[in-house]
Design a protein around this motif. Sequence first.
Motif, PDB file in Angstrom:
ATOM      1  N   LEU A 141      45.035  29.884  49.415  1.00 29.90           N
ATOM      2  CA  LEU A 141      45.261  31.304  49.148  1.00 29.90           C
ATOM      3  C   LEU A 141      44.231  31.837  48.152  1.00 29.90           C
ATOM      4  CD1 LEU A 141      49.144  31.675  48.913  1.00 29.90           C
ATOM      5  CD2 LEU A 141      47.669  31.541  50.914  1.00 29.90           C
ATOM      6  N   GLU A 142      43.898  31.036  47.159  1.00 28.23           N
ATOM      7  CA  GLU A 142      42.872  31.457  46.198  1.00 28.23           C
ATOM      8  C   GLU A 142      41.517  31.639  46.870  1.00 28.23           C
ATOM      9  OE1 GLU A 142      44.554  29.451  42.052  1.00 28.23           O
ATOM     10  OE2 GLU A 142      42.650  28.776  42.900  1.00 28.23           O
ATOM     11  N   LYS A 143      41.195  30.766  47.806  1.00 33.30           N
ATOM     12  CA  LYS A 143      39.921  30.899  48.520  1.00 33.30           C
ATOM     13  C   LYS A 143      39.909  32.176  49.361  1.00 33.30           C
ATOM     14  CE  LYS A 143      38.176  27.104  46.946  1.00 33.30           C
ATOM     15  NZ  LYS A 143      37.135  27.218  45.885  1.00 33.30           N
ATOM     16  N   ILE A 144      41.055  32.510  49.940  1.00 37.19           N
ATOM     17  CA  ILE A 144      41.160  33.772  50.681  1.00 37.19           C
ATOM     18  C   ILE A 144      40.908  34.944  49.733  1.00 37.19           C
ATOM     19  CG2 ILE A 144      42.749  35.278  51.943  1.00 37.19           C
ATOM     20  CD1 ILE A 144      44.082  32.708  53.019  1.00 37.19           C
ATOM     21  N   VAL A 145      41.489  34.873  48.542  1.00 33.36           N
ATOM     22  CA  VAL A 145      41.299  35.920  47.530  1.00 33.36           C
ATOM     23  C   VAL A 145      39.828  36.091  47.181  1.00 33.36           C
ATOM     24  CG1 VAL A 145      41.587  36.337  45.045  1.00 33.36           C
ATOM     25  CG2 VAL A 145      43.583  35.891  46.468  1.00 33.36           C
ATOM     26  N   CYS A 146      39.138  34.970  47.027  1.00 35.32           N
ATOM     27  CA  CYS A 146      37.741  35.018  46.570  1.00 35.32           C
ATOM     28  C   CYS A 146      36.831  35.785  47.526  1.00 35.32           C
ATOM     29  CB  CYS A 146      37.203  33.595  46.385  1.00 35.32           C
ATOM     30  SG  CYS A 146      37.893  32.747  44.948  1.00 35.32           S
ATOM     31  N   PHE A 147      37.194  35.823  48.812  1.00 34.43           N
ATOM     32  CA  PHE A 147      36.260  36.395  49.788  1.00 34.43           C
ATOM     33  C   PHE A 147      36.869  37.510  50.637  1.00 34.43           C
ATOM     34  CE2 PHE A 147      35.088  31.925  49.019  1.00 34.43           C
ATOM     35  CZ  PHE A 147      33.848  32.141  48.430  1.00 34.43           C
ATOM     36  N   SER A 148      37.949  38.134  50.163  1.00 31.84           N
ATOM     37  CA  SER A 148      38.616  39.166  50.957  1.00 31.84           C
ATOM     38  C   SER A 148      38.366  40.593  50.482  1.00 31.84           C
ATOM     39  CB  SER A 148      40.134  38.917  50.980  1.00 31.84           C
ATOM     40  OG  SER A 148      40.444  37.803  51.786  1.00 31.84           O
ATOM     41  N   SER A 149      37.811  40.766  49.297  1.00 29.81           N
ATOM     42  CA  SER A 149      37.640  42.113  48.757  1.00 29.81           C
ATOM     43  C   SER A 149      36.644  42.935  49.566  1.00 29.81           C
ATOM     44  CB  SER A 149      37.181  42.044  47.298  1.00 29.81           C
ATOM     45  OG  SER A 149      38.142  41.407  46.489  1.00 29.81           O
TER      46      SER A 149
END
Length: 323
Positions: A141-149
Amino acid sequence: MKKIITITGAGGTVGLILVEHFLGLGRNIEVRAIERSEIAMSNLIDISRNSSNLKNFLIDLNSSVDLEDVIKGSDVIIHCAALKHVSVGATFPEELAIQNVCSFGNIVRLAKKYEVKKVLLCSTDKAATPTSVMGASKLLLEKIVCFSSNKKTAFAAVRFGNILNSSGSIIPKIISRLNKKEDIKIVDNKMTRYVLLHTDVIKLIEYALHKMKGGEIFIPNVNSVMIVDLVKTIVEIFCEKNNLSKEKIKILTGENLYKENVNERMANFDELSFLFESDGYFILDMNGKNYGKSCKQINIPSSEKNTISKEEIKELLIKLKII
């Protein structure tokens, strides 16, 4: 015009802290509380009787049809909902992985669709060096956060340690065993864990919401405890209050059934080049563009460092009226 803050898992420990905090900021904030547990929702309904600014929604996050109307119009989403227990992940690994990842996937998709300004994921220190399905799911989930903005929606995360006296945590478990006059088992005499107070949670969330640009993970710089010291201190206080002999309470060392880390880390060695220190917090910026040069001289936070003494633990437990 009211600012709308949507909180998932709003009936859990962190969720309730945030619901009450944001409701206390005044009439210009509407809180949309999403929960799927009937018991947790009952607590939220009780709160809403005294606040017209709290709107409750009994929703499964994997049902995007029901979720869509709640997300629409939100200014901020704080995602607290998750299956969070290591033992549950070890027993039902595929269910935990599906629930945690798919539910957040729905949040991400709808947040982008309706151009929610900020989405903040509540993660855990176990994501830094995961040895469990729960920790691994949080890392994903953190990796998704890192590249979703994107230009309309900023995503970020916060990593928590163990919130003192939270639902299902070690303190209520110990007290339950003491009430039943059962022996207490710990995994390892050297085990340490980070501990946060409710006020630490609020400060971290507020800081992250104010500071986030997109892709960061915000990490608190907090103290830790030796689990064996915490257990012994709880036993001492409990026995003093109930006029019992602490010598009759056995503290046993058991098997590490779920292969938990003996010590926790708030960040791992591979993240060091992307770690920054700011205002007493650590900021992990994997995109490497928001906070200037990396600070490689930072010592990676570890729960085996900065442990508080038994006397300090006792003062804290008494002050917070936990026992």
